[in-house]
Write a protein that holds these residues in place. Structure first.
Motif: not given
Lengths: 95, 95
Positions: B42, B46, B55-61
């Motif tokens: 990431m 970035a 810029h992305p829309e991103w989700t991290n789990v």
């Protein structure tokens, strides 16, 4: 790590401005100046999450950051989540 | 930056394995070894996102990363999104 009751969660949330109890987790959303500032904050949080071995579910879009905390193994919110939430708040306050 | 047609998007997606056109954006999901590896990737993304000012829309789990790319100003998918998607792929391939 014991799952907290809704009463226990709400009691702890009183001391944590901007966080809500939703969908079996505690959640918040921040807005920063721009992407660089947002990702810098995320990096500091990432190091603490790794140190605590407790990782957020988080979504970033440019200068916004949504964070969801829950303890998978306990099936809900535990003290680990509040510890992490307080860490996040202290990182943002120090910024 | 001109919004691409669905035909143009699908043509470009043929060369981009693992990406789909959904909800007026191109999307993918990655799974890495652990949080540290995921956040390292990431961070590299970035820097490139900031350099490209896209810029992305991103989700991290933990070890998963979902990425959604679209061009807000154009109201859909543009060449900027495909440039960013290719950058992301090259970062991951180099890992």
């Amino acid at each position: 790590m014991k799952k907290l009751s809704e009463a226990e969660i709400n009691q702890r949330l009183e001391k944590l401005e901007g966080w809500q109890y939703e969908e079996n987790s505690i959640q918040t959303k921040f807005e920063f100046e721009n992407f660089k500032e947002t990702f810098s904050i995320m990096t500091r949080i990432a190091f603490e999450a790794e140190a605590q071995q407790h990782h957020p579910e988080w979504t970033n879009v440019y200068n916004t950051l949504s964070i969801t905390l829950s303890t998978h193994d306990a099936g809900g919110v535990t003290e680990k989540d509040f510890k992490m939430a307080e860490t996040i708040e202290s990182i943002i306050e120090a910024d």
